[in-house]
Scaffold this active site. Structure first.
Site, PDB file in Angstrom:
ATOM      1  N   ARG A   1      -0.979   8.932 -10.022  1.00  0.00           N
ATOM      2  CA  ARG A   1      -0.977   7.832  -9.523  1.00  0.00           C
ATOM      3  C   ARG A   1      -0.154   6.613 -10.096  1.00  0.00           C
ATOM      4  O   ARG A   1       0.292   5.653  -9.508  1.00  0.00           O
ATOM      5  CB  ARG A   1      -2.417   7.485  -8.976  1.00  0.00           C
ATOM      6  CG  ARG A   1      -2.702   8.466  -7.971  1.00  0.00           C
ATOM      7  CD  ARG A   1      -4.380   8.240  -7.792  1.00  0.00           C
ATOM      8  NE  ARG A   1      -4.541   6.912  -6.887  1.00  0.00           N
ATOM      9  CZ  ARG A   1      -4.280   6.548  -5.659  1.00  0.00           C
ATOM     10  NH1 ARG A   1      -4.230   7.485  -5.044  1.00  0.00           N
ATOM     11  NH2 ARG A   1      -4.462   5.315  -5.182  1.00  0.00           N
TER      12      ARG A   1
ATOM     13  N   ASN B   1     -11.058  -2.204  -5.756  1.00  0.00           N
ATOM     14  CA  ASN B   1     -10.189  -1.477  -6.496  1.00  0.00           C
ATOM     15  C   ASN B   1     -10.643  -1.140  -7.819  1.00  0.00           C
ATOM     16  O   ASN B   1     -10.404  -0.010  -8.496  1.00  0.00           O
ATOM     17  CB  ASN B   1      -8.722  -1.974  -6.561  1.00  0.00           C
ATOM     18  CG  ASN B   1      -7.960  -1.876  -5.221  1.00  0.00           C
ATOM     19  OD1 ASN B   1      -7.043  -2.715  -5.128  1.00  0.00           O
ATOM     20  ND2 ASN B   1      -8.081  -0.989  -4.432  1.00  0.00           N
TER      21      ASN B   1
ATOM     22  N   ASN C   1       1.261   3.402  -2.962  1.00  0.00           N
ATOM     23  CA  ASN C   1       1.822   3.909  -4.210  1.00  0.00           C
ATOM     24  C   ASN C   1       1.037   5.573  -4.756  1.00  0.00           C
ATOM     25  O   ASN C   1       1.906   6.307  -5.257  1.00  0.00           O
ATOM     26  CB  ASN C   1       1.484   2.795  -5.395  1.00  0.00           C
ATOM     27  CG  ASN C   1       1.870   1.530  -5.416  1.00  0.00           C
ATOM     28  OD1 ASN C   1       2.641   1.196  -4.448  1.00  0.00           O
ATOM     29  ND2 ASN C   1       1.527   0.531  -6.084  1.00  0.00           N
TER      30      ASN C   1
ATOM     31  N   ASP D   1       0.885  -1.246  -0.182  1.00  0.00           N
ATOM     32  CA  ASP D   1      -0.030   0.088  -0.068  1.00  0.00           C
ATOM     33  C   ASP D   1       0.986   1.234  -0.175  1.00  0.00           C
ATOM     34  O   ASP D   1       1.942   1.188   0.728  1.00  0.00           O
ATOM     35  CB  ASP D   1      -1.042  -0.046   1.263  1.00  0.00           C
ATOM     36  CG  ASP D   1      -1.940   0.977   0.927  1.00  0.00           C
ATOM     37  OD1 ASP D   1      -2.387   1.336   0.199  1.00  0.00           O
ATOM     38  OD2 ASP D   1      -2.698   1.013   2.103  1.00  0.00           O
TER      39      ASP D   1
END
Ligand code: IPE
Ligand code: IPE
Ligand code: MG
Length: 238
Positions: free
Chosen positions: A29, A64, A18, A16
């Site tokens: 992102r 996601n 990024n 986690d």
């Protein structure tokens, strides 16, 4: 306790941070995800060198899919490219790749890449590298319940015969040992629907390091902390 007992046989990682890594650098992102993939390549190497037999990484959760379309597309592209590019090297290093999660939702291209890497690396015995893709514990358990219910419906199983093993064996992780250690990076302290059945007696380790920055020092520190943990499994220490 002997030295080898202090190495987790199965290490699981919630990779986690990024997005925040990219944000801190004024980048998109998706650039954080590219850097995250580099971190993953390194960590696969550290884990294999360390003698870990199972490495499971949470790469894409069922939740996601709800991210902005461009980010989901970038992630799908990266997964596909990463799987295609790494297959040969992983095969040469004796690393067997297994994908867990519901692959039905993936494009034909991603499905093909996953099938290829699994068959190419199937004979690997150095380490099993488990990629959790479109994975969530609740969907895994729901699927398992359906499988078990189907067996009962067909008269292959009695409800009274269901035990913990029946459930474990109906999960994606059927043939794998439970994780000994779960690492989550980026300072978040939650499981986010990851290996909830399998994590019953896992040691949890939360690192403030953002995933793309997770380097050998961060890895070694996690291993040292794990080696000092006292796992009691509900028993009294001798
Ligand atoms: C983890 O990093 C990668 C995936 C969930 C695919 P994030 O993208 O969640 O990064 P943050 O949490 O927004 O920083
Ligand atoms: C968990 O991270 C999923 C992966 C690492 C693939 P998220 O960033 O999606 O989780 P939340 O939203 O912070 O719980
Ligand atoms: Mg996150």
């Amino acid at each position: 306790m002997s030295a080898e007992k202090k190495i987790p046989q199965h290490l699981a990682i919630i990779m986690d941070g990024n997005g925040r890594w990219a944000q801190q650098r004024g980048k998109e992102r998706s650039e954080g995800h590219i850097a995250g993939m580099e971190a993953l390549r390194r960590v696969v190497r550290y884990a294999a060198e360390y003698g870990i037999k199972y490495l499971t990484v949470y790469a894409f959760s069922t939740e996601n899919w709800g991210r902005p379309r461009e980010e989901v597309e970038a992630l799908m592209g990266l997964i596909c490219k990463g799987v295609e590019m790494e297959a040969q090297q992983l095969c040469e290093n004796g690393i067997r790749v297994v994908v867990i999660g519901d692959r039905e939702r993936f494009s034909a291209e991603v499905k093909q890449a996953i099938d290829n890497i699994e068959s190419m690396t199937a004979a690997g015995t150095t380490m099993t590298f488990v990629l959790a893709l479109n994975y969530s514990s609740r969907s895994e358990i729901t699927t398992a319940v359906k499988t078990i219910a189907g067996k009962i419906e067909r008269g292959e199983l009695q409800a009274s015969e269901i035990d913990e093993k029946t459930i474990s064996q109906a999960l994606y992780t059927a043939s794998m040992p439970d994780p000994d250690l779960i690492i989550r990076t980026s300072g978040e302290c939650r499981l986010s629907n990851f290996l909830m059945w399998q994590a019953s007696y896992a040691e949890l380790y939360f690192s403030d390091v953002l995933w793309p920055d997770f380097d050998r020092d961060a890895f070694n520190e996690a291993m040292q902390v794990y080696a000092q943990r006292d796992r009691r499994y509900g028993l009294v220490k001798k």
